[in-house]
Design an enzyme around this catalytic site. Structure first.
Site, PDB file in Angstrom:
ATOM      1  N   ASP A  15       0.471  -1.681  -0.058  1.00  0.00           N
ATOM      2  CA  ASP A  15      -0.247  -0.102   0.124  1.00  0.00           C
ATOM      3  C   ASP A  15       0.700   0.699  -0.247  1.00  0.00           C
ATOM      4  O   ASP A  15       0.321   2.708   0.755  1.00  0.00           O
ATOM      5  CB  ASP A  15      -1.033  -0.250   1.364  1.00  0.00           C
ATOM      6  CG  ASP A  15      -1.684  -0.953   1.600  1.00  0.00           C
ATOM      7  OD1 ASP A  15      -2.269  -1.203  -0.156  1.00  0.00           O
ATOM      8  OD2 ASP A  15      -1.876  -1.685   2.378  1.00  0.00           O
ATOM      9  N   HIS A  43      -4.783  -1.845  -6.074  1.00  0.00           N
ATOM     10  CA  HIS A  43      -4.150  -0.871  -6.964  1.00  0.00           C
ATOM     11  C   HIS A  43      -5.267   0.536  -6.968  1.00  0.00           C
ATOM     12  O   HIS A  43      -5.801   0.256  -7.754  1.00  0.00           O
ATOM     13  CB  HIS A  43      -3.676  -0.168  -7.771  1.00  0.00           C
ATOM     14  CG  HIS A  43      -2.231  -1.409  -7.778  1.00  0.00           C
ATOM     15  ND1 HIS A  43      -0.575  -1.945  -9.060  1.00  0.00           N
ATOM     16  CD2 HIS A  43      -1.731  -1.750  -6.640  1.00  0.00           C
ATOM     17  CE1 HIS A  43      -0.317  -1.820  -7.653  1.00  0.00           C
ATOM     18  NE2 HIS A  43      -0.241  -2.500  -6.737  1.00  0.00           N
TER      19      HIS A  43
HETATM   20  P1  IMP Z   1      -2.079 -12.543   2.042  1.00  0.00           P
HETATM   21  O1  IMP Z   1      -1.471 -12.509   0.663  1.00  0.00           O
HETATM   22  O2  IMP Z   1      -3.676 -13.272   1.336  1.00  0.00           O
HETATM   23  O3  IMP Z   1      -2.566 -14.423   2.125  1.00  0.00           O
HETATM   24  O4  IMP Z   1      -1.603 -11.725   2.871  1.00  0.00           O
HETATM   25  C1  IMP Z   1      -0.561 -12.670   3.457  1.00  0.00           C
HETATM   26  C2  IMP Z   1      -0.747 -10.835   4.678  1.00  0.00           C
HETATM   27  O5  IMP Z   1      -0.185  -9.690   3.179  1.00  0.00           O
HETATM   28  C3  IMP Z   1      -1.426 -10.269   4.694  1.00  0.00           C
HETATM   29  O6  IMP Z   1      -0.900  -9.987   6.339  1.00  0.00           O
HETATM   30  C4  IMP Z   1      -1.930  -9.546   4.336  1.00  0.00           C
HETATM   31  O7  IMP Z   1      -2.897  -8.472   4.672  1.00  0.00           O
HETATM   32  C5  IMP Z   1      -0.477  -9.057   3.349  1.00  0.00           C
HETATM   33  N1  IMP Z   1      -1.419  -8.278   2.323  1.00  0.00           N
HETATM   34  C6  IMP Z   1      -1.572  -8.711   1.287  1.00  0.00           C
HETATM   35  N2  IMP Z   1      -2.231  -8.156   0.172  1.00  0.00           N
HETATM   36  C7  IMP Z   1      -1.929  -6.821   0.356  1.00  0.00           C
HETATM   37  C8  IMP Z   1      -1.512  -5.753   0.209  1.00  0.00           C
HETATM   38  O8  IMP Z   1      -1.609  -5.547  -1.156  1.00  0.00           O
HETATM   39  N3  IMP Z   1      -0.699  -4.647   0.409  1.00  0.00           N
HETATM   40  C9  IMP Z   1      -0.875  -4.307   1.991  1.00  0.00           C
HETATM   41  N4  IMP Z   1      -0.801  -6.272   2.976  1.00  0.00           N
HETATM   42  C10 IMP Z   1      -1.292  -7.048   1.989  1.00  0.00           C
END
Ligand code: IMP
Length: 436
Positions: A15, A43
């Site tokens: 982010d 995004h």
């Molecule tokens: P997952 O990718 O959904 O398995 O999440 C794993 C970790 O990555 C968690 O802490 C999510 O909050 C973080 N995360 C995944 N995608 C994003 C993103 O686009 N922005 C911020 N955090 C993310």
């Protein structure tokens, strides 16, 4: 092959505002490529006051003449893609094989992956990762496990897909009912959906790596668009509180099927402070009034999940590590606070401390949850910065803040975002064309 190529990645915990940088650079590139992650990314791009939230489709889709590529390294959720394509078309964005190409080797996120993701998190309780529940981890686990994985190209070959799907769904169903007490899965409904997705997406599915390698050889310019942030990288981030793919610039060659030299000029996007969603260590976190102010000022709520983001000060130790890891050439700074109001002082973490020992460099083996931060205080600026269009128009305190980030990270700061709109950008110390 690298001439003119650019890779844009996040250097924090996601982010960072990568979408705006990609959006600015896209018109001067022929290809915009996603190589990691999936619909967990979000995004947000604001064009003429209109907000577009994209999860799977690269940001270049908003520009005529750009070919958008979803590479083999992406965990591709066809439900989400179909919805996103439909939503963009309804808003007048045309989408077809001319401007969107999908790798047949990308792995498909199935509804059972999303179910497994949520059920696993529920069962973990306090020990959960705090995922986006988009099925990312289970999909990549299947990719590595091979036997139960399905690739996007398979959706276009129903005769082979249907018997395989029946087998896979049977295995998944047994697993999910036994491990989590889930309802049995409906193989027929899923098969029908997969075939429909294959029909919709089929014209865009191809060998994207071959296209990109040919484009590179022909001197066409490519932009690689990272997802998440370097500290969430599966190998190099704050494991296990990470996502499941290679999100740094090191992930580009494998995730897009291009040689390492194709990575090109690396832009590392950082926010003027730090945010993190989900669980896991966060040394500069301000779980207090300061954190709430940063969150409100920066509208720090997830694009994908709407979750409030944890907020804290800029962590120069983590950013320097992430910048070294990806060979970052310049930083793009976003969300430089617009007149931070009641905040009088901005803090930057310049080192960690653990058991009385000072630690200048990030070490992945550090028990990050136990470190404390050594801070440097800089005066905050009070005047609004949203209308600044040159570095000299920024308040002197903001200029000093940017210069200190450059010193501490050893990288020049190129574009500085001073607001959400495309035009709200100050170009400082850049070697990039097409900004501003
Ligand atoms: P997952 O990718 O959904 O398995 O999440 C794993 C970790 O990555 C968690 O802490 C999510 O909050 C973080 N995360 C995944 N995608 C994003 C993103 O686009 N922005 C911020 N955090 C993310």
């Amino acid at each position: 092959m690298s001439s003119g190529n650019v890779t844009v990645i996040g250097l924090q915990w996601g982010d960072e505002g990568k979408g705006k940088v990609v959006d600015a650079l896209a018109p001067s590139r022929r290809y915009v490529v996603r190589y990691c992650g999936g619909a967990n990314a979000g995004h947000t791009v604001t064009v003429a006051g209109e907000r577009f939230a994209l999860h799977l489709i690269p940001c270049g889709i908003l520009h005529a003449g750009v070919v958008n590529v979803v590479g083999n390294g992406v965990a591709f959720d066809p439900d989400c893609a179909a919805e996103e394509i439909d939503g963009l078309r309804k808003r007048g964005v045309s989408i077809g094989p001319d401007n969107l190409r999908l790798s047949g080797a990308a792995h498909v996120v199935m509804p059972y992956h999303k179910l497994q993701d949520s059920l696993s998190e529920q069962m973990l309780g306090e020990a959960r990762i705090g995922t986006t529940a988009r099925g990312i981890g289970p999909c990549y686990a299947d990719k590595a496990g091979r036997a139960t994985a399905i690739r996007l190209g398979e959706l276009t070959r129903p005769e082979a897909l249907l018997p395989k799907l029946r087998r896979v769904v049977e295995m998944k169903s047994r697993l999910l009912t036994a491990a989590y007490g889930a309802e049995p899965l409906d193989a027929d409904a899923l098969a029908e959906k997969c075939v429909a997705h294959g029909r919709l997406l089929g014209p865009m599915i191809c060998d994207t790596g071959a296209i990109l390698r040919r484009a590179g050889a022909a001197g066409e310019r490519i932009l690689f668009e990272g997802g998440q942030g370097s500290m969430l990288d599966v190998d190099h981030g704050t494991y296990p509180f990470v996502t499941s793919s290679s999100v740094t610039a090191c992930g580009v060659p494998a995730g897009a099927a291009v040689p390492p030299g194709a990575v090109g000029y690396v832009v590392g996007v950082v926010k003027g402070y730090t945010s993190r969603v989900g669980a896991g260590p966060f040394p500069t976190e301000q779980d207090n009034e300061i954190g709430s102010r940063l969150r409100e000022r920066g509208r720090e709520y997830g694009t994908t999940t709407g979750r409030p983001r944890r907020c804290g000060w800029f962590d120069a130790v983590a950013v320097r590590y992430a910048a070294e890891l990806s060979g970052v050439d310049e930083l793009a700074l976003s969300l430089l606070m617009d007149g931070p109001g009641e905040i009088d002082t901005f803090r930057i973490c310049t080192a960690y401390e653990l058991d009385g020992r000072r630690i200048a460099d990030y070490d992945p083996a550090l028990p990050l949850e136990r470190v404390s931060c050594v801070y440097e205080d800089l005066p905050a600026w009070k005047a609004p910065i949203g209308s600044a269009r040159s570095f000299g128009e920024l308040p002197v305190e903001a200029q000093a803040y940017v210069r200190r980030i450059e010193e501490l990270t050893g990288r020049p700061v190129g574009p500085i975002s001073v607001g959400p709109d495309r035009v709200q950008t100050v170009v400082h110390n850049t070697r990039l064309e097409g900004l501003g």
